[in-house]
Design a protein around this motif. Structure first.
Motif, PDB file in Angstrom:
ATOM      1  N   GLY A 162       2.600 -80.613   0.034  1.00  0.00           N
ATOM      2  CA  GLY A 162       3.965 -80.377  -0.767  1.00  0.00           C
ATOM      3  C   GLY A 162       4.427 -79.334  -0.998  1.00  0.00           C
ATOM      4  O   GLY A 162       4.103 -78.241  -0.448  1.00  0.00           O
ATOM      5  N   ALA A 163       5.572 -79.152  -1.671  1.00  0.00           N
ATOM      6  CA  ALA A 163       6.324 -78.074  -1.842  1.00  0.00           C
ATOM      7  C   ALA A 163       5.337 -76.999  -2.810  1.00  0.00           C
ATOM      8  O   ALA A 163       4.689 -77.295  -3.824  1.00  0.00           O
ATOM      9  N   ASP A 164       4.855 -75.826  -2.444  1.00  0.00           N
ATOM     10  CA  ASP A 164       3.724 -74.999  -2.709  1.00  0.00           C
ATOM     11  C   ASP A 164       2.761 -75.780  -3.224  1.00  0.00           C
ATOM     12  O   ASP A 164       2.081 -75.396  -4.281  1.00  0.00           O
ATOM     13  N   HIS A 165       2.220 -76.657  -2.354  1.00  0.00           N
ATOM     14  CA  HIS A 165       0.790 -77.260  -2.611  1.00  0.00           C
ATOM     15  C   HIS A 165       0.098 -77.470  -1.173  1.00  0.00           C
ATOM     16  O   HIS A 165       0.683 -77.945  -0.357  1.00  0.00           O
ATOM     17  N   PHE A 166      -1.139 -76.643  -1.327  1.00  0.00           N
ATOM     18  CA  PHE A 166      -1.875 -76.591   0.023  1.00  0.00           C
ATOM     19  C   PHE A 166      -3.182 -77.326  -0.309  1.00  0.00           C
ATOM     20  O   PHE A 166      -3.541 -77.064  -1.550  1.00  0.00           O
ATOM     21  N   VAL A 167      -3.768 -77.862   0.616  1.00  0.00           N
ATOM     22  CA  VAL A 167      -5.243 -78.203   0.475  1.00  0.00           C
ATOM     23  C   VAL A 167      -6.054 -78.228   1.785  1.00  0.00           C
ATOM     24  O   VAL A 167      -5.593 -78.095   2.974  1.00  0.00           O
ATOM     25  N   ALA A 168      -7.362 -78.243   1.594  1.00  0.00           N
ATOM     26  CA  ALA A 168      -8.262 -78.080   2.784  1.00  0.00           C
ATOM     27  C   ALA A 168      -9.096 -79.289   2.580  1.00  0.00           C
ATOM     28  O   ALA A 168     -10.042 -78.960   2.154  1.00  0.00           O
ATOM     29  N   CYS A 169      -8.528 -80.562   3.473  1.00  0.00           N
ATOM     30  CA  CYS A 169      -9.577 -81.664   3.207  1.00  0.00           C
ATOM     31  C   CYS A 169      -9.032 -82.444   4.399  1.00  0.00           C
ATOM     32  O   CYS A 169      -7.974 -82.298   4.811  1.00  0.00           O
ATOM     33  N   HIS A 170      -9.866 -82.875   4.969  1.00  0.00           N
ATOM     34  CA  HIS A 170      -9.501 -83.801   6.314  1.00  0.00           C
ATOM     35  C   HIS A 170      -9.078 -85.218   5.625  1.00  0.00           C
ATOM     36  O   HIS A 170      -8.166 -85.852   6.393  1.00  0.00           O
ATOM     37  N   PRO A 211       0.592 -74.884 -11.002  1.00  0.00           N
ATOM     38  CA  PRO A 211      -0.350 -75.601 -12.133  1.00  0.00           C
ATOM     39  C   PRO A 211       0.069 -77.137 -12.387  1.00  0.00           C
ATOM     40  O   PRO A 211      -0.779 -78.158 -12.304  1.00  0.00           O
ATOM     41  N   ASP A 212       1.386 -77.318 -12.553  1.00  0.00           N
ATOM     42  CA  ASP A 212       1.794 -78.578 -13.228  1.00  0.00           C
ATOM     43  C   ASP A 212       1.803 -79.546 -12.180  1.00  0.00           C
ATOM     44  O   ASP A 212       1.251 -80.712 -12.318  1.00  0.00           O
ATOM     45  N   GLU A 213       1.907 -79.391 -10.946  1.00  0.00           N
ATOM     46  CA  GLU A 213       2.037 -80.113  -9.682  1.00  0.00           C
ATOM     47  C   GLU A 213       0.276 -80.166  -9.350  1.00  0.00           C
ATOM     48  O   GLU A 213      -0.089 -81.589  -8.856  1.00  0.00           O
ATOM     49  N   LEU A 214      -0.173 -79.469  -9.274  1.00  0.00           N
ATOM     50  CA  LEU A 214      -1.849 -79.568  -8.858  1.00  0.00           C
ATOM     51  C   LEU A 214      -2.701 -80.341  -9.808  1.00  0.00           C
ATOM     52  O   LEU A 214      -3.452 -81.084  -9.430  1.00  0.00           O
ATOM     53  N   TYR A 215      -2.172 -80.283 -11.187  1.00  0.00           N
ATOM     54  CA  TYR A 215      -2.767 -81.008 -12.038  1.00  0.00           C
ATOM     55  C   TYR A 215      -2.621 -82.419 -12.310  1.00  0.00           C
ATOM     56  O   TYR A 215      -3.346 -83.146 -12.437  1.00  0.00           O
ATOM     57  N   ALA A 216      -1.408 -82.507 -11.855  1.00  0.00           N
ATOM     58  CA  ALA A 216      -0.737 -83.875 -11.919  1.00  0.00           C
ATOM     59  C   ALA A 216      -1.020 -84.726 -10.643  1.00  0.00           C
ATOM     60  O   ALA A 216      -1.474 -85.794 -10.683  1.00  0.00           O
ATOM     61  N   ASN A 217      -1.247 -84.088  -9.749  1.00  0.00           N
ATOM     62  CA  ASN A 217      -1.424 -84.784  -8.296  1.00  0.00           C
ATOM     63  C   ASN A 217      -2.461 -83.954  -7.699  1.00  0.00           C
ATOM     64  O   ASN A 217      -2.158 -83.623  -6.327  1.00  0.00           O
ATOM     65  N   PRO A 218      -3.674 -83.969  -7.981  1.00  0.00           N
ATOM     66  CA  PRO A 218      -4.683 -83.314  -7.421  1.00  0.00           C
ATOM     67  C   PRO A 218      -4.763 -83.886  -5.779  1.00  0.00           C
ATOM     68  O   PRO A 218      -4.891 -85.188  -5.938  1.00  0.00           O
ATOM     69  N   ARG A 219      -4.912 -83.059  -4.866  1.00  0.00           N
ATOM     70  CA  ARG A 219      -5.121 -83.702  -3.489  1.00  0.00           C
ATOM     71  C   ARG A 219      -6.356 -83.721  -2.866  1.00  0.00           C
ATOM     72  O   ARG A 219      -7.023 -84.621  -2.249  1.00  0.00           O
TER      73      ARG A 219
END
Lengths: 316, 306, 345, 341
Positions: free
Chosen positions: C319-327, C247-255
């Motif tokens: 990122g570390a424990d950060h995954f995204v589905a986007c081109h 949560p902290d990483e995802l909300y701070a740096n949404p990809r």
């Protein structure tokens, strides 16, 4: 269009199922029907009667024979006796059905004419003297069975006051005044309960509609109450009423049966009753089929009207 | 756990007094209805013990056809010299027995079928409800007429006994009431089955039968009860209709409907003979309708209070 | 997205629940069309973890929760729980898993039977499975009632309509915990509640989790609520996963552009943040009956290009424990800018 | 333009008289936005319906409501009808239930135009088209002929705004206009309301349960609790120097995006009081961490204390020496106060 086709298919299926059900039911009538029809016939005669009636065949093939005839417009004949020509059932239906339909039409028309404003107004003035009085009266009227009400009217308006003829039916062609006089009491009898039911039903639906946000919204637009009632609230409130009116056909036929009996009117109700008593299989099946078709057609029309009144149905 | 806020707030639950108030709040009309129906049940049960005249055979010593409040005949008697009071009391027991039997039968079967159709839903539910709809297409009186003549033909030389005839009429009317009761139960069961607590019970691992019985049924019962009360009223009416066609119990045994029907072609002769049972029918039907509404309203209020 | 893929799944031995390629479809009337409620979603939960599932209405988050519960069974995919694929279980075997897997529903009032007493509601699971002696069950109910802040002596005989929404939700929680489940799926448990009550329930969930050693899947549309309670967050859009992360990483740096837009659309109780300066997403969520080709978010995405319509993006690590589905994911710290008008559908 | 003084509204129910709004006063100028914030049942929605005069028949209201100097707090519905739509109009919470399901959207817009402004059918249709495009509805010609159920939630809310704006009202009530909508759509609708308000120079009352919704958009904020206004201030003042413990508690109980995960929330214990029998003294006292004996006996008046334009009703305000002392006292001696520590 596919919707229409589906409805027509549904219509045919319901008629088939209902008449088949009637066929099974009539074949269950106990007692030897031949004995009822011709009590003093010889065994040979009986065998012939059996054959003529198709009683030697099983229910299903008898039903198939009947259905084949019925759907080509031939309802068959009543059975009068060995070798005798019975009456044409179609002719009897043609004779009696209009009488019953006329009465039912008057009842529905007048009921709606009275019940609509009654329902709308008592919902608008919910809790007023008018509303509470109407409520109480509706309650009492619903509790009055058709046959009691018919007897009361016949006793009071017919015998005591001598306003209307106590029995018989005059066709509209045989004098409009007499026609109306002859149907007045039957129509009144059937109307009273219907008005009570319809107006209360509309009232309660109307009351819940009037609590909807969109009524408040209409009010907030500054639309006058009359317009809100008739243009905004009535249409969405009338859907239950419509459904009930459709389902009510069965009850109306029951009512017609009683009214025709008490006021001695030759309608479809009387025909059915006689046919049951005389074990006229083919006739019973044909009458039931006629009623089933009426029921299904009317409900079909109700559905059409429903989708006119409620656009949400159309797109489903 | 100390974090959990104590539940000190004044909860809106009804106190003892308030609950009593709802009971008291039935209204005079409902109490009158209960009173009237209580009297009817009493008359029905005690009909054979009460010191009444013979309801079947008139006495030749009586003047026939006397009107109300004649000595010895508070409601008069008929042209055969039979006491109207005696006949209407015995008629009460007949009419009420038929009503109770048929609705008991109809509620049991219709309720069960409706509950299953509503809860299971899907194809089975649709098929069952299509069946109810088809049955409803039959005019109820016509169906009852046909059923009675099927089950107990009038043409037989020796007429069936009063009890047998009563059972037949009750069975026929009960059969007619099944689709109506089933339909209402199904509609209610369907809407309750979509509540989340039913899903919660499923997620607890409850079996369908348990869910139907414990979760759905208790919520459907008030609606069923209300419909059953209204049903009792309509059975009383249908019995009258049957009598009109000579298909209720056999004369000279009295039922309310029979008493009206016997006079229907001759209303002016001895009006009290048909008016008295008509009043009984009217008051009973009205009372039952009223109680049916009361049950439904109480139920609705409870629903809304949640 | 939003796309498919399993890059974000962790070692199968570490997790309590592993959902792979979950597919849920509903027929639309008799038209032959179907609602693609959830399409190829994969996710996992470690023991003791709270997984937050967040997205707007129609994104399939609740459907996912119910499909994991097998209520109703998903159209496809596997749901591995305690070493077995429960999507393949039927009848008794499936019923037996129910004690280990529980659910808390959104509507606190609809989820309690109005005709039953609180004690019976809480004891329902215990009674169904005949867990313990009647005395033990009684003691368990008492313990649970105390745990949710009720006085058993006073309140056990009451019925749900005598309680407020928040209290009803506490009862739901007690019911869910009664059979000592491993995993509880919380389907929007605080959405129907007022903010002050919402905080009470969130705190209670944290307490119950600690006390009974629970693992939670927490479904909500409120990003702040999900952040508060979760150890890992999954953002969903139109039946697909957009982004997964702590949560902290995802909300701070949404990809993912959708996550970024969602975060910027939330009204912040701070008058110095001017809404007009934030980025507002245009258009509305497309119909799940006919979802867009390729990335399902492309019709509203300010960064969409031709590729997005042709190819569905796969989930990949950023990122570390950060995954995204986007081109075309955002860089860490990059803000999303675009005028909303040009993307109105 | 709008002057509301000591307005009270109560409903007759089976349980007794529910005092839904209990003495609220404020003024509002043209072009201004007032945000009304509170939890469900605090009377915020009833307040706007009271001012509009749209209460059900079991409600009674008292107090003075002046619109452009004219008293409109009276009982007459007849003269309100001319106000509705043309002077003040309302956007409801749930566009699904607030639009007539069986009437075409276009008809619902033109209806009030035709009724109030007595314009021709063509002109009304033309105006409706313009309205729809001005609220950001693509393909307005097609939409006019649609029903509400054929539209998405956001579209419906835009239609409702178009209806409300149709006759050019001077004042708009927005009653939780975005509660039924998704976040991304909520932002669109709030932007639209703000733009329309500025363009038409309307006064707006924005009712919401979400402090975030009003933070960036309202000029003034009124916080309501149990039917009463307990704190009112210009938006920036309210957030920077909130004085009432309830306002503080409300803000603290919301999870924030910038807080770390698993931050313990400061929940408000208990629940709002029963409006049939509200507690004596300050209505928040039973749940208030600052409450002292005085709070349970004597209701604090709503008044301006330190900053002009900042009113609040509290004996021991947050951020003042009295408040700090009261809080310290409660935290020292456990038990007097209930709820969120």
């Amino acid at each position: 269009m596919t919707w229409l086709l589906r409805r027509v298919a549904q219509l045919v299926v319901v008629v088939l199922v209902v008449t088949f059900f009637a066929a099974i039911l009539t074949s269950l009538l106990p007692g030897d029907p031949v004995k009822t029809i011709a009590p003093f016939a010889t065994p040979q005669d009986r065998a012939r009667i059996s054959e003529e009636l198709g009683l030697d065949k099983n229910v299903i093939s008898r039903y198939v024979d009947w259905a084949g005839n019925f759907f080509t417009g031939d309802m068959g004949t009543t059975y009068a006796g060995a070798g005798l020509q019975g009456d044409s059932i179609s002719a009897r239906v043609r004779e009696s059905l209009p009488t019953s339909l006329t009465i039912v039409f008057y009842v529905q028309f007048l009921t709606l004419l009275i019940a609509l404003p009654l329902g709308v107004f008592s919902a608008y003035r919910q809790g007023s003297l008018f509303d509470r009085g109407g409520n109480g009266m509706a309650f009492a009227l619903v509790a009055l069975p058709t046959f009691v009400l018919a007897a009361l009217l016949k006793f009071w308006l017919g015998l005591k006051l001598d306003w209307f003829p106590t029995q018989g039916y005059t066709k509209i062609g045989d004098g409009i005044g007499n026609h109306f006089k002859s149907v007045a009491m039957p129509v009144m009898t059937l109307m009273v309960g219907q008005i009570a039911i319809y107006s209360r039903l509309l009232r309660s639906d109307m009351i819940s509609t009037l609590q909807e946000d969109y009524i408040l919204m209409a009010k907030a637009k500054g639309i006058p109450s009359r317009r809100i009632l008739w243009r905004h609230a009535l249409r969405p409130s009338s859907l239950t009423l419509l459904t009930v009116a459709g389902l009510n056909i069965g009850a109306l036929v029951s009512g017609a049966l009683i009214v025709e009996r008490i006021f001695k009117i030759d309608g479809i109700g009387g025909l059915i009753y006689t046919a049951v008593g005389q074990r006229q299989y083919i006739a019973i099946q044909s009458y039931v089929a006629v009623i089933a078709i009426l029921y299904v057609v009317i409900n079909f029309l109700v559905d059409m009207l429903y989708s006119v009144l409620d656009p949400r149905i159309r797109n489903v | 756990m100390s974090e959990v806020a104590p539940m000190t707030e004044a909860s809106p639950e009804p106190t003892q007094e308030e609950e009593e108030a709802t009971k008291r709040g039935l209204g005079i009309a409902a109490w009158l209805a209960i009173g009237w129906l209580g009297c009817m049940v009493f008359l029905a049960v005690s009909a054979s013990f009460l010191p009444l005249d013979d309801p079947i055979n008139g006495s030749i010593r009586e003047t026939p056809g006397v009107s109300y409040f004649t000595e010895g005949h508070i409601f008069g008697n008929d042209l055969l010299g039979r006491d109207t009071l005696a006949r209407v009391v015995v008629g009460t027991s007949t009419s009420l027995s038929i009503a109770a039997l048929s609705i008991g039968f109809g509620t049991l079967i219709g309720g069960f079928v409706g509950l299953v159709a509503g809860y299971v839903g899907g194809r089975i539910g649709t098929a069952l409800s299509a069946m109810f709809d088809i049955l409803l297409a039959f005019p109820p009186l016509l169906l009852a007429l046909t059923l009675v003549s099927v089950l107990s033909p009038v043409t037989e030389t020796d007429p069936p006994s009063r009890i047998k005839r009563m059972l037949v009429v009750a069975l026929a009317v009960g059969l007619v009431s099944i689709p109506i009761l089933a339909r209402i139960t199904r509609a209610n069961a369907l809407s309750w089955s979509q509540r989340e607590f039913v899903m919660a019970a499923k997620s607890q691992g409850a079996k369908p039968f348990r869910i139907m019985l414990r979760e759905v049924l208790p919520n459907v019962v008030p609606a069923m009860l209300s419909v059953a009360l209204l049903g009792l009223a309509s059975v009383i009416i249908v019995e009258g209709g049957l009598a009109l066609f000579g298909l209720s119990i056999n004369p000279p045994d009295p039922s309310w409907g029979n008493m009206v029907a016997s006079q229907v072609d001759d209303l002016g002769e001895t009006p009290h003979v048909w008016i008295v049972p008509s009043v009984f029918i009217f008051l009973s039907v009205m009372s039952l309708n009223l109680l049916g509404d009361v049950v439904r309203d109480k139920f609705a209020v409870r629903e809304a209070a949640i | 997205m939003a796309g498919s893929g399993t890059a974000h799944l962790r070692d199968a031995n570490e997790v309590l629940l592993r959902v792979e390629n979950l597919l849920v479809e509903f027929p639309v009337g008799r038209s032959g069309l179907k609602v693609n409620a959830v399409t190829n979603i994969s996710l996992d939960v470690k023991p003791g973890e709270t997984l937050g599932l967040v997205g707007e209405s129609g994104c399939g988050k609740s459907t996912t929760g119910k499909a994991i519960m097998q209520l109703p069974k998903p159209t496809g995919g596997s749901v591995m729980f305690e070493g077995r694929d429960i999507a393949k279980l039927q009848g008794e075997e499936l019923r037996a898993i129910r004690t280990r897997l529980q659910m808390i529903f959104q509507d606190p009032i609809s989820s309690l039977n109005p005709r039953r007493k609180v004690e019976d509601i809480i004891a329902e699971g215990l009674n169904i499975w005949k867990i313990g002696t009647p005395e033990q069950r009684e003691a368990k109910v008492n313990e649970l009632m105390e745990a949710i802040g009720f006085d058993p002596a006073v309140q056990r005989g009451k019925r749900p309509h005598q309680f407020s929404g928040g209290q009803c939700q506490r009862i739901s929680i007690a019911r869910a915990v009664a059979t000592d489940p491993k995993l509880i799926i919380c389907d929007e448990p605080v959405s129907a509640l007022d903010v002050s009550v919402q905080a009470q329930i969130l705190n209670l969930l944290e307490d119950m989790k600690a006390r009974y050693g629970l693992t939670l899947i927490f479904i909500a549309h409120d990003l702040a609520v999900v952040k508060n309670i979760s150890d890992r967050v999954v953002v969903m859009y139109l039946g697909k996963i957009c982004e997964v992360g702590g949560p902290d990483e995802l909300y701070a740096n949404p990809r993912h552009p959708y996550t970024a837009a969602l975060l910027s659309a939330i009204p912040v109780p701070d008058p110095s943040v001017k809404p007009s300066e934030r980025m507002t997403l245009g258009g509305e969520i497309p119909s799940p009956v006919t979802p867009p080709s390729g990335c399902r978010f492309r019709t509203r995405c300010p960064r969409a290009e031709a590729l997005c319509a042709e190819q569905e993006p796969q989930i990949h690590q950023v990122g570390a424990d950060h995954f995204v589905a986007c081109h075309f994911p955002l860089e860490a710290g990059e803000t999303l800018t675009a005028s909303s008008e040009s993307f109105t559908v | 333009m709008l002057e509301v003084k000591d307005v009270r509204t109560s409903f007759k129910t089976d349980r007794g008289l529910v005092k839904a709004v209990d003495g609220v006063s404020f003024t509002l100028e043209r072009g201004e936005t007032l945000g009304v914030v509170g939890e469900s049942g605090c009377g915020k929605s009833v307040l706007s319906k009271t001012i509009m005069g749209l209460l059900p028949s079991n409600a009674s209201r008292s107090g003075s409501i002046k619109f452009e100097g004219q008293e409109i707090g009276g009982p007459s519905i007849k003269h309100m009808r001319d106000f509705w739509g043309t002077q003040m109009s309302m956007v409801f919470q749930d566009p699904m239930t607030a639009l007539n399901p069986v009437m075409k959207v276009g008809k619902q817009i033109t209806e009030s135009l035709r009724h109030h402004l007595d314009v021709s059918r063509e002109f009304a249709n033309e105006t409706a088209l313009q309205l729809l495009s001005s609220v950001g509805i693509p393909e307005p010609e097609r939409r006019l002929k649609q029903y509400a159920f054929e539209m998405s939630g956001g579209m419906r809310q835009r239609v409702m705004i178009a209806i409300a704006l149709a006759c050019g009202p001077k004042m708009l009530f927005a009653d939780e206009p975005t509660t039924a909508l998704d976040v991304t759509v909520q932002a669109q609708i709030l932007d639209l309301l703000e733009a329309q308000q500025a363009e038409r120079f309307m006064a707006m009352i924005l009712v919401t349960h979400d402090l975030g919704v009003v933070a960036g958009r309202a000029d003034n904020i009124m916080v309501m609790y149990a039917g009463q206004s307990i704190e009112m201030a210009p938006t920036r003042t309210l957030f920077s120097q909130m004085r009432h413990p309830y306002t503080e508690a409300l803000l603290k109980s919301i999870p924030k995006l910038n807080q770390a995960s698993h931050t313990r929330l400061d929940a408000i214990g208990g629940r709002p009081p029963d409006l049939v029998n509200p507690p004596v003294g300050c209505r928040f006292a039973p749940r208030c961490p600052y409450a002292q004996a005085k709070c349970h006996q004597e209701a604090p008046p709503l008044m301006v204390h330190d900053t002009p334009g900042h009113e609040y009703a509290c004996w021991f305000p947050v951020g003042t020496p009295q408040g700090a002392e009261a809080l310290a006292k409660n935290q020292g001696s456990i038990g007097t106060a209930v709820g969120g520590q």
